[in-house]
Design a protein around this motif. Structure first.
Motif, PDB file in Angstrom:
ATOM      1  N   SER A 114      34.371  48.272  34.480  1.00  0.00           N
ATOM      2  CA  SER A 114      35.588  47.150  34.563  1.00  0.00           C
ATOM      3  C   SER A 114      34.548  45.790  34.906  1.00  0.00           C
ATOM      4  CB  SER A 114      36.578  48.017  34.795  1.00  0.00           C
ATOM      5  OG  SER A 114      37.701  48.454  34.547  1.00  0.00           O
ATOM      6  N   LEU A 115      35.285  46.186  36.911  1.00  0.00           N
ATOM      7  CA  LEU A 115      33.805  44.597  36.884  1.00  0.00           C
ATOM      8  C   LEU A 115      33.292  44.735  36.785  1.00  0.00           C
ATOM      9  CD1 LEU A 115      35.457  45.192  40.444  1.00  0.00           C
ATOM     10  CD2 LEU A 115      36.370  43.233  39.376  1.00  0.00           C
ATOM     11  N   VAL A 116      32.043  45.115  36.316  1.00  0.00           N
ATOM     12  CA  VAL A 116      30.602  44.585  36.115  1.00  0.00           C
ATOM     13  C   VAL A 116      30.610  43.421  34.523  1.00  0.00           C
ATOM     14  CG1 VAL A 116      28.675  45.144  35.537  1.00  0.00           C
ATOM     15  CG2 VAL A 116      29.897  46.744  37.815  1.00  0.00           C
ATOM     16  N   ALA A 117      31.779  44.446  33.616  1.00  0.00           N
ATOM     17  CA  ALA A 117      31.347  43.952  32.408  1.00  0.00           C
ATOM     18  C   ALA A 117      32.305  42.948  32.681  1.00  0.00           C
ATOM     19  CB  ALA A 117      31.760  44.935  31.778  1.00  0.00           C
ATOM     20  N   CYS A 118      33.288  42.445  33.230  1.00  0.00           N
ATOM     21  CA  CYS A 118      34.397  42.021  32.697  1.00  0.00           C
ATOM     22  C   CYS A 118      35.473  40.815  33.585  1.00  0.00           C
ATOM     23  CB  CYS A 118      35.709  42.515  32.112  1.00  0.00           C
ATOM     24  SG  CYS A 118      36.891  41.494  31.687  1.00  0.00           S
ATOM     25  N   GLY A 119      34.376  40.529  34.702  1.00  0.00           N
ATOM     26  CA  GLY A 119      34.423  40.493  36.128  1.00  0.00           C
ATOM     27  C   GLY A 119      35.441  39.590  36.091  1.00  0.00           C
ATOM     28  N   SER A 120      34.645  37.883  35.570  1.00  0.00           N
ATOM     29  CA  SER A 120      35.763  37.257  35.642  1.00  0.00           C
ATOM     30  C   SER A 120      36.927  36.997  34.817  1.00  0.00           C
ATOM     31  CB  SER A 120      34.316  36.162  35.107  1.00  0.00           C
ATOM     32  OG  SER A 120      34.210  36.078  34.181  1.00  0.00           O
ATOM     33  N   PHE A 121      37.133  37.609  34.467  1.00  0.00           N
ATOM     34  CA  PHE A 121      38.489  37.608  33.329  1.00  0.00           C
ATOM     35  C   PHE A 121      39.253  39.150  34.119  1.00  0.00           C
ATOM     36  CE2 PHE A 121      35.135  36.949  30.018  1.00  0.00           C
ATOM     37  CZ  PHE A 121      35.892  34.649  30.169  1.00  0.00           C
ATOM     38  N   ILE A 122      39.370  39.506  35.599  1.00  0.00           N
ATOM     39  CA  ILE A 122      40.130  40.294  35.858  1.00  0.00           C
ATOM     40  C   ILE A 122      40.906  40.109  37.227  1.00  0.00           C
ATOM     41  CG2 ILE A 122      39.955  42.090  37.450  1.00  0.00           C
ATOM     42  CD1 ILE A 122      37.859  43.841  34.928  1.00  0.00           C
ATOM     43  N   ASP A 123      41.799  39.890  37.366  1.00  0.00           N
ATOM     44  CA  ASP A 123      42.882  39.422  38.373  1.00  0.00           C
ATOM     45  C   ASP A 123      42.316  40.154  39.932  1.00  0.00           C
ATOM     46  OD1 ASP A 123      44.626  38.443  40.330  1.00  0.00           O
ATOM     47  OD2 ASP A 123      46.374  38.902  39.136  1.00  0.00           O
ATOM     48  N   THR A 124      41.809  40.011  40.723  1.00  0.00           N
ATOM     49  CA  THR A 124      41.433  41.114  41.250  1.00  0.00           C
ATOM     50  C   THR A 124      42.068  41.384  42.820  1.00  0.00           C
ATOM     51  OG1 THR A 124      39.754  39.193  42.950  1.00  0.00           O
ATOM     52  CG2 THR A 124      38.371  40.940  41.159  1.00  0.00           C
ATOM     53  N   SER A 125      42.611  40.281  43.007  1.00  0.00           N
ATOM     54  CA  SER A 125      44.378  40.488  43.780  1.00  0.00           C
ATOM     55  C   SER A 125      45.088  41.450  43.517  1.00  0.00           C
ATOM     56  CB  SER A 125      45.189  39.950  43.451  1.00  0.00           C
ATOM     57  OG  SER A 125      46.106  39.140  42.493  1.00  0.00           O
ATOM     58  N   LYS A 126      45.244  42.578  41.969  1.00  0.00           N
ATOM     59  CA  LYS A 126      45.696  43.796  41.982  1.00  0.00           C
ATOM     60  C   LYS A 126      44.932  45.228  41.620  1.00  0.00           C
ATOM     61  CE  LYS A 126      49.599  41.645  39.976  1.00  0.00           C
ATOM     62  NZ  LYS A 126      49.024  41.004  38.579  1.00  0.00           N
ATOM     63  N   ILE A 127      43.567  44.665  42.412  1.00  0.00           N
ATOM     64  CA  ILE A 127      42.961  45.722  42.552  1.00  0.00           C
ATOM     65  C   ILE A 127      42.243  46.348  44.307  1.00  0.00           C
ATOM     66  CG2 ILE A 127      40.196  45.918  41.745  1.00  0.00           C
ATOM     67  CD1 ILE A 127      40.556  44.796  39.320  1.00  0.00           C
ATOM     68  N   GLN A 128      42.655  47.346  44.217  1.00  0.00           N
ATOM     69  CA  GLN A 128      42.263  47.708  45.807  1.00  0.00           C
ATOM     70  C   GLN A 128      40.668  49.144  45.482  1.00  0.00           C
ATOM     71  OE1 GLN A 128      43.658  47.660  48.149  1.00  0.00           O
ATOM     72  NE2 GLN A 128      42.531  49.035  49.512  1.00  0.00           N
ATOM     73  N   PRO A 129      39.560  48.974  45.598  1.00  0.00           N
ATOM     74  CA  PRO A 129      38.781  49.405  44.961  1.00  0.00           C
ATOM     75  C   PRO A 129      38.013  50.788  45.938  1.00  0.00           C
ATOM     76  CG  PRO A 129      38.393  47.303  46.682  1.00  0.00           C
ATOM     77  CD  PRO A 129      39.070  47.418  46.334  1.00  0.00           C
ATOM     78  N   ILE A 130      38.259  51.390  44.984  1.00  0.00           N
ATOM     79  CA  ILE A 130      37.825  53.392  45.330  1.00  0.00           C
ATOM     80  C   ILE A 130      36.399  52.984  45.328  1.00  0.00           C
ATOM     81  CG2 ILE A 130      37.773  55.514  45.219  1.00  0.00           C
ATOM     82  CD1 ILE A 130      40.821  55.182  43.572  1.00  0.00           C
ATOM     83  N   ASP A 131      35.201  52.344  46.025  1.00  0.00           N
ATOM     84  CA  ASP A 131      34.080  52.669  45.559  1.00  0.00           C
ATOM     85  C   ASP A 131      33.617  52.536  47.254  1.00  0.00           C
ATOM     86  OD1 ASP A 131      31.384  52.899  45.564  1.00  0.00           O
ATOM     87  OD2 ASP A 131      31.601  51.557  43.734  1.00  0.00           O
ATOM     88  N   SER A 132      32.831  54.074  48.277  1.00  0.00           N
ATOM     89  CA  SER A 132      33.024  53.695  49.588  1.00  0.00           C
ATOM     90  C   SER A 132      32.567  52.592  49.837  1.00  0.00           C
ATOM     91  CB  SER A 132      31.847  54.796  49.733  1.00  0.00           C
ATOM     92  OG  SER A 132      30.559  54.511  49.433  1.00  0.00           O
ATOM     93  N   GLU A 133      31.218  51.701  49.253  1.00  0.00           N
ATOM     94  CA  GLU A 133      30.797  50.467  50.488  1.00  0.00           C
ATOM     95  C   GLU A 133      32.220  49.080  49.783  1.00  0.00           C
ATOM     96  OE1 GLU A 133      29.342  52.035  46.962  1.00  0.00           O
ATOM     97  OE2 GLU A 133      27.733  53.517  48.315  1.00  0.00           O
ATOM     98  N   HIS A 134      32.543  49.161  48.694  1.00  0.00           N
ATOM     99  CA  HIS A 134      33.266  48.311  48.752  1.00  0.00           C
ATOM    100  C   HIS A 134      34.858  48.159  49.278  1.00  0.00           C
ATOM    101  CE1 HIS A 134      30.978  48.252  45.850  1.00  0.00           C
ATOM    102  NE2 HIS A 134      30.965  47.425  45.818  1.00  0.00           N
ATOM    103  N   PHE A 135      34.883  49.504  49.918  1.00  0.00           N
ATOM    104  CA  PHE A 135      35.938  50.406  51.023  1.00  0.00           C
ATOM    105  C   PHE A 135      35.588  49.872  52.426  1.00  0.00           C
ATOM    106  CE2 PHE A 135      36.901  53.507  54.313  1.00  0.00           C
ATOM    107  CZ  PHE A 135      38.562  53.356  54.209  1.00  0.00           C
ATOM    108  N   GLY A 136      34.057  49.879  52.360  1.00  0.00           N
ATOM    109  CA  GLY A 136      33.668  49.504  53.750  1.00  0.00           C
ATOM    110  C   GLY A 136      33.470  48.314  54.396  1.00  0.00           C
ATOM    111  N   LEU A 137      33.388  46.993  53.461  1.00  0.00           N
ATOM    112  CA  LEU A 137      33.055  46.062  53.583  1.00  0.00           C
ATOM    113  C   LEU A 137      34.489  45.928  53.301  1.00  0.00           C
ATOM    114  CD1 LEU A 137      31.165  44.681  50.438  1.00  0.00           C
ATOM    115  CD2 LEU A 137      30.477  44.350  53.061  1.00  0.00           C
ATOM    116  N   TRP A 138      35.273  45.584  52.284  1.00  0.00           N
ATOM    117  CA  TRP A 138      36.869  46.021  52.895  1.00  0.00           C
ATOM    118  C   TRP A 138      37.126  46.000  54.561  1.00  0.00           C
ATOM    119  CZ3 TRP A 138      41.000  49.328  53.535  1.00  0.00           C
ATOM    120  CH2 TRP A 138      42.866  48.513  53.968  1.00  0.00           C
ATOM    121  N   TYR A 139      36.981  47.223  55.185  1.00  0.00           N
ATOM    122  CA  TYR A 139      37.356  47.919  56.329  1.00  0.00           C
ATOM    123  C   TYR A 139      36.817  46.215  57.181  1.00  0.00           C
ATOM    124  CZ  TYR A 139      39.127  51.399  58.821  1.00  0.00           C
ATOM    125  OH  TYR A 139      39.980  51.942  60.005  1.00  0.00           O
ATOM    126  N   LEU A 140      35.874  46.124  56.866  1.00  0.00           N
ATOM    127  CA  LEU A 140      35.244  45.611  57.983  1.00  0.00           C
ATOM    128  C   LEU A 140      35.494  43.864  58.208  1.00  0.00           C
ATOM    129  CD1 LEU A 140      31.244  46.770  57.529  1.00  0.00           C
ATOM    130  CD2 LEU A 140      32.730  47.037  59.156  1.00  0.00           C
TER     131      LEU A 140
END
Ligand code: NDP
Ligand code: DXP
Ligand code: MN
Length: 357
Positions: A114-140
């Motif tokens: 979803s984000l790879v194809a359409c990231g520029s049209f997605i309101d990411t404030s509504k998103i909590q990523p379930i991907d280990s690396e992005h969870f890691g970045l968010w945590y840090l």
């Protein structure tokens, strides 16, 4: 919650976490694994169920069963849950992500396409990523000036293969992931390193402009690192289980032990490697893609089309990256200006790949 992709690797883990937290499951949606779906219905008692194909509806032990992509969108719209967990695989997940955001729901997003194809049209404030690396970045991340965000890769199934053998790798070979047990497509993406390219784009959309890179850490114990401007580097370590990122995406107040800590004395040592362009040719376009993240729609479509051909034994393993790079060069001026353009470009790229194989 609404759970899309309940029978997949993320879906199954999401149900374990939901049960632990006592989260009510309003909707279950999946593809073809009706046997597992029926077990999930028995255990989680959803109000509505959606499957991919009409012919399977009668096999489902439930009184409210729908089928197909339109039904998924309708069910999201009609649901009362404030949370949609999107664990569909591939471009199929994009419309449900857009629909859930349109309906003002929070999206726990595993569907990275979803984000790879359409990231520029997605309101990411509504998103909590379930991907280990992005969870890691968010945590840090903290309120300190960042110099670079780094995610780690396992190196995939072929990290230790002689490069000359890669052209002969089979679908079965690609599934031999060193550290994670995941669905078929993401495990192929891990072997080509396309998964890490996707994750750099995902990070760019989630955390904004900045420096992003990836390196190999062979045990997948470190998931992300942040270089801060002051010269400090922090790292997120956790045992390789998706239940931790899922737990945070499902329950923001998470305050209990989900995993045992990494025991560094048992681990002994960690190994880091550079991502080599000869083994992972997709890495040739990394810098250009990070400067032009809206071109993710092209690599996503080319990757899905190439994987289909690889599975059908029409192309070899190394042709997957070649196909993506070829499409990326051919569609160098494809710039989506509206969300509808994403669907048009996706279609065009798939057609191009089919004709030029
Ligand atoms: N697995 C992991 O650890 C991680 C996965 N991700 C991402 O999460 C997403 C899901 O991955 P993963 O769980 O591994 O994938 P799986 O292949 O294990 O699961 C995919 C899910 O999507 C369903 N599905 C497939 N096609 C259709 C269709 N046409 N209609 C309805 N449902 C369909 C499948 O149903 P069925 O099986 O019943 O056919 C299944 O429930 C991917 O985008 C992946 O990149 C991100 C980080 C980690
Ligand atoms: C579990 C997870 O987040 C996957 O995306 C994982 O990172 C895939 O493994 P690779 O590091 O091999 O791509
Ligand atoms: Mn990941």
């Amino acid at each position: 919650m609404v759970l899309l992709g309940s029978t997949g690797s993320i879906g199954v883990n999401a149900l374990i976490v939901a049960k632990r937290f006592g989260i009510e499951v309003e909707v279950l949606a999946c593809g073809k694994n009706i046997k597992l779906l029926n077990e999930q219905i028995k255990e989680h008692n959803p109000k509505v169920v959606v499957v991919a194909n009409k012919e399977d509806v009668y096999k489902v032990n439930h009184s409210h069963v729908y089928s197909g992509e339109e039904a998924i969108l309708q069910v999201i719209e009609d649901s009362t849950s404030k949370l949609v967990v999107n664990a569909f695989v591939g471009f199929l997940g994009l419309r449900p992500t857009l629909k859930a955001i349109e309906c003002d729901k929070k999206v726990a997003l595993a569907n990275k396409e979803s984000l790879v194809a359409c990231g520029s049209f997605i309101d990411t404030s509504k998103i909590q990523p379930i991907d280990s690396e992005h969870f890691g970045l968010w945590y840090l991340l903290q309120n300190r000036p960042v110099s670079k965000m780094i995610i780690t890769a396992s190196g995939g199934a072929f990290r230790d293969w002689d490069i000359k053998r890669l052209a002969t790798a089979t679908l079965e070979d690609t599934q031999n992931h060193p550290n994670w047990s995941m669905g078929q497509k993401i495990t192929i993406d891990s072997a080509t390193m396309v998964n890490k390219m996707f994750e750099l784009l995902e990070a760019r959309w989630l955390f904004g402009e900045g420096e992003y890179d990836a390196i190999i850490e062979t045990q997948s114990l470190i998931h992300a690192m942040i270089d801060f401007k002051d010269g400090s580097t922090t790292a997120h370590l956790a045992n390789a289980s998706m239940q931790l990122p899922i737990a945070y995406a499902l329950d923001e107040k998470m305050d209990e032990a989900i995993l045992p800590h990494v025991d560094l004395l048992k681990v002994g040592s960690l190994e880091f490697r550079e991502i080599n362009q000869e083994r992972y040719p997709i890495w040739q376009i990394k810098e250009d893609l990070l400067k032009n993240p809206q071109r993710g729609v092209v690599i996503n479509a080319a990757n899905e089309a190439a994987i289909e051909m690889f599975i059908a034994k029409k192309i070899g393993f190394m042709d997957i990256s070649k196909t993506i790079i070829n499409a990326y060069e051919n569609f160098s001026d494809a710039l989506p200006l509206h969300v509808n353009d994403i669907f048009l470009i996706d279609k065009e790229v798939r057609k191009f790949v089919g004709i030029n194989r």
